[in-house]
Design a protein around this motif. Structure first.
Motif, PDB file in Angstrom:
ATOM      1  N   TYR A 179       0.836  -1.266  -0.100  1.00 55.04           N
ATOM      2  CA  TYR A 179      -0.021  -0.116  -0.055  1.00 55.04           C
ATOM      3  C   TYR A 179       0.766   1.336  -0.153  1.00 55.04           C
ATOM      4  O   TYR A 179       0.559   2.227  -0.828  1.00 55.04           O
ATOM      5  CB  TYR A 179      -1.058  -0.194   1.091  1.00 55.04           C
ATOM      6  N   LEU A 180       2.247   1.189   0.773  1.00 56.68           N
ATOM      7  CA  LEU A 180       2.859   2.447   0.826  1.00 56.68           C
ATOM      8  C   LEU A 180       3.493   2.524  -0.318  1.00 56.68           C
ATOM      9  O   LEU A 180       3.408   3.591  -1.019  1.00 56.68           O
ATOM     10  CB  LEU A 180       4.103   2.248   1.834  1.00 56.68           C
ATOM     11  N   GLU A 181       3.945   1.507  -1.026  1.00 55.03           N
ATOM     12  CA  GLU A 181       4.587   1.603  -2.572  1.00 55.03           C
ATOM     13  C   GLU A 181       3.592   2.147  -3.411  1.00 55.03           C
ATOM     14  O   GLU A 181       4.068   2.852  -4.377  1.00 55.03           O
ATOM     15  CB  GLU A 181       4.952   0.385  -3.052  1.00 55.03           C
ATOM     16  N   ALA A 182       2.303   1.796  -3.520  1.00 60.41           N
ATOM     17  CA  ALA A 182       1.400   2.237  -4.261  1.00 60.41           C
ATOM     18  C   ALA A 182       0.811   3.731  -4.122  1.00 60.41           C
ATOM     19  O   ALA A 182       0.930   4.292  -5.018  1.00 60.41           O
ATOM     20  CB  ALA A 182       0.093   1.308  -4.335  1.00 60.41           C
ATOM     21  N   LEU A 183       0.894   3.921  -3.031  1.00 63.36           N
ATOM     22  CA  LEU A 183       0.530   5.419  -2.598  1.00 63.36           C
ATOM     23  C   LEU A 183       1.807   6.546  -2.937  1.00 63.36           C
ATOM     24  O   LEU A 183       1.385   7.383  -3.434  1.00 63.36           O
ATOM     25  CB  LEU A 183       0.593   5.550  -0.855  1.00 63.36           C
ATOM     26  N   LEU A 184       2.942   5.975  -2.794  1.00 62.33           N
ATOM     27  CA  LEU A 184       4.302   6.722  -3.371  1.00 62.33           C
ATOM     28  C   LEU A 184       4.523   6.645  -4.612  1.00 62.33           C
ATOM     29  O   LEU A 184       5.394   7.517  -5.230  1.00 62.33           O
ATOM     30  CB  LEU A 184       5.340   6.427  -2.433  1.00 62.33           C
ATOM     31  N   ASP A 185       3.535   5.725  -5.594  1.00 62.55           N
ATOM     32  CA  ASP A 185       4.006   5.548  -6.770  1.00 62.55           C
ATOM     33  C   ASP A 185       3.456   6.972  -7.578  1.00 62.55           C
ATOM     34  O   ASP A 185       4.081   7.324  -8.794  1.00 62.55           O
ATOM     35  CB  ASP A 185       3.195   4.468  -7.451  1.00 62.55           C
ATOM     36  N   LEU A 186       2.809   7.768  -7.181  1.00 60.09           N
ATOM     37  CA  LEU A 186       2.354   9.123  -7.652  1.00 60.09           C
ATOM     38  C   LEU A 186       1.711   8.884  -9.014  1.00 60.09           C
ATOM     39  O   LEU A 186       2.175   9.566 -10.082  1.00 60.09           O
ATOM     40  CB  LEU A 186       3.401  10.093  -7.634  1.00 60.09           C
ATOM     41  N   PRO A 187       0.761   8.324  -9.225  1.00 57.73           N
ATOM     42  CA  PRO A 187       0.220   8.164 -10.417  1.00 57.73           C
ATOM     43  C   PRO A 187      -0.288   9.334 -11.219  1.00 57.73           C
ATOM     44  O   PRO A 187      -0.743  10.520 -10.470  1.00 57.73           O
ATOM     45  CB  PRO A 187      -1.098   7.089 -10.233  1.00 57.73           C
ATOM     46  N   ASP A 188      -0.399   9.399 -12.544  1.00 61.38           N
ATOM     47  CA  ASP A 188      -1.021  10.523 -13.186  1.00 61.38           C
ATOM     48  C   ASP A 188      -2.372  10.493 -13.109  1.00 61.38           C
ATOM     49  O   ASP A 188      -3.153   9.456 -13.010  1.00 61.38           O
ATOM     50  CB  ASP A 188      -0.663  10.593 -14.864  1.00 61.38           C
ATOM     51  N   TYR A 189      -2.975  11.998 -13.165  1.00 64.93           N
ATOM     52  CA  TYR A 189      -4.358  12.121 -12.931  1.00 64.93           C
ATOM     53  C   TYR A 189      -4.911  11.597 -14.262  1.00 64.93           C
ATOM     54  O   TYR A 189      -4.677  12.247 -15.348  1.00 64.93           O
ATOM     55  CB  TYR A 189      -4.669  13.567 -12.673  1.00 64.93           C
ATOM     56  N   PRO A 190      -5.959  10.572 -14.431  1.00 62.07           N
ATOM     57  CA  PRO A 190      -6.231  10.155 -15.811  1.00 62.07           C
ATOM     58  C   PRO A 190      -7.429  10.680 -16.281  1.00 62.07           C
ATOM     59  O   PRO A 190      -7.797  10.165 -17.392  1.00 62.07           O
ATOM     60  CB  PRO A 190      -6.553   8.572 -15.469  1.00 62.07           C
ATOM     61  N   PHE A 191      -7.905  11.640 -15.664  1.00 62.37           N
ATOM     62  CA  PHE A 191      -9.411  12.156 -16.167  1.00 62.37           C
ATOM     63  C   PHE A 191      -9.191  13.554 -16.745  1.00 62.37           C
ATOM     64  O   PHE A 191      -8.340  14.258 -16.404  1.00 62.37           O
ATOM     65  CB  PHE A 191     -10.384  12.059 -15.265  1.00 62.37           C
ATOM     66  N   ARG A 192      -9.900  13.767 -17.884  1.00 67.12           N
ATOM     67  CA  ARG A 192     -10.031  15.175 -18.439  1.00 67.12           C
ATOM     68  C   ARG A 192      -8.800  15.855 -18.389  1.00 67.12           C
ATOM     69  O   ARG A 192      -8.295  16.656 -17.700  1.00 67.12           O
ATOM     70  CB  ARG A 192     -11.065  16.215 -17.678  1.00 67.12           C
ATOM     71  N   ASP A 193      -8.193  15.749 -19.523  1.00 66.11           N
ATOM     72  CA  ASP A 193      -6.760  16.533 -19.795  1.00 66.11           C
ATOM     73  C   ASP A 193      -6.870  18.043 -19.290  1.00 66.11           C
ATOM     74  O   ASP A 193      -5.824  18.505 -18.918  1.00 66.11           O
ATOM     75  CB  ASP A 193      -6.273  16.338 -21.095  1.00 66.11           C
ATOM     76  N   ASP A 194      -7.820  18.575 -19.502  1.00 63.84           N
ATOM     77  CA  ASP A 194      -7.730  20.295 -19.379  1.00 63.84           C
ATOM     78  C   ASP A 194      -7.720  20.343 -17.822  1.00 63.84           C
ATOM     79  O   ASP A 194      -7.162  21.242 -17.337  1.00 63.84           O
ATOM     80  CB  ASP A 194      -9.118  20.813 -19.715  1.00 63.84           C
ATOM     81  N   TYR A 195      -8.205  19.361 -16.865  1.00 65.31           N
ATOM     82  CA  TYR A 195      -8.241  19.602 -15.655  1.00 65.31           C
ATOM     83  C   TYR A 195      -6.885  19.006 -14.815  1.00 65.31           C
ATOM     84  O   TYR A 195      -6.173  19.156 -14.041  1.00 65.31           O
ATOM     85  CB  TYR A 195      -9.377  18.883 -14.866  1.00 65.31           C
ATOM     86  N   GLY A 196      -6.329  17.904 -15.416  1.00 64.03           N
ATOM     87  CA  GLY A 196      -5.354  17.237 -15.278  1.00 64.03           C
ATOM     88  C   GLY A 196      -3.766  17.570 -15.685  1.00 64.03           C
ATOM     89  O   GLY A 196      -2.851  17.150 -15.316  1.00 64.03           O
ATOM     90  N   ARG A 197      -3.917  18.965 -16.159  1.00 63.99           N
ATOM     91  CA  ARG A 197      -2.618  19.506 -16.719  1.00 63.99           C
ATOM     92  C   ARG A 197      -2.538  21.069 -15.961  1.00 63.99           C
ATOM     93  O   ARG A 197      -3.317  21.417 -15.341  1.00 63.99           O
ATOM     94  CB  ARG A 197      -2.895  20.052 -18.045  1.00 63.99           C
ATOM     95  N   CYS A 198      -1.071  21.124 -15.576  1.00 63.44           N
ATOM     96  CA  CYS A 198      -0.626  22.294 -14.900  1.00 63.44           C
ATOM     97  C   CYS A 198      -1.036  23.402 -16.121  1.00 63.44           C
ATOM     98  O   CYS A 198      -0.657  23.369 -16.857  1.00 63.44           O
ATOM     99  CB  CYS A 198       0.618  22.053 -14.230  1.00 63.44           C
ATOM    100  N   LYS A 199      -1.526  24.665 -15.174  1.00 58.62           N
ATOM    101  CA  LYS A 199      -2.010  25.969 -16.186  1.00 58.62           C
ATOM    102  C   LYS A 199      -0.497  26.651 -16.248  1.00 58.62           C
ATOM    103  O   LYS A 199      -0.477  27.246 -17.231  1.00 58.62           O
ATOM    104  CB  LYS A 199      -2.930  26.634 -15.300  1.00 58.62           C
TER     105      LYS A 199
END
Length: 85
Positions: A14-34
């Motif tokens: 669980y610790l490993e999965a939490l620290l994996d820092l997955p990319d946000y998969p939904f809606r590219d306009d919201y999941g990208r840094c402005k």
């Protein structure tokens, strides 16, 4: 955060999965840094912030991860679990 640290202390996967820092998969306009247009990563340790830019939010994210890992080590000591490397 302490409750999540206790779970992570007892379950290294669980610790490993939490620290994996997955990319946000939904809606590219919201999941990208402005600011820099990087794909945001997910970290669910703060109540109101779970999307982090790996470039613009690096200092805050590193601080949060360090605080969390310290909490995990404290939980391991309190639960008498072996230290993970």
């Amino acid at each position: 955060m302490e409750e999540v640290a206790k779970v992570a202390a007892g379950h290294p996967a669980y610790l490993e999965a939490l620290l994996d820092l997955p990319d946000y998969p939904f809606r590219d306009d919201y999941g990208r840094c402005k600011k820099c247009d990087a794909t945001k990563t997910q970290m669910f340790l703060k109540r109101r912030k779970f999307l982090w830019c790996p470039n613009c939010d690096k200092a805050g994210l590193d601080k949060l991860i360090a605080t969390f890992l310290a909490a995990v080590e404290t939980a391991r000591r309190n639960l008498d679990l072996p230290r993970q490397t």
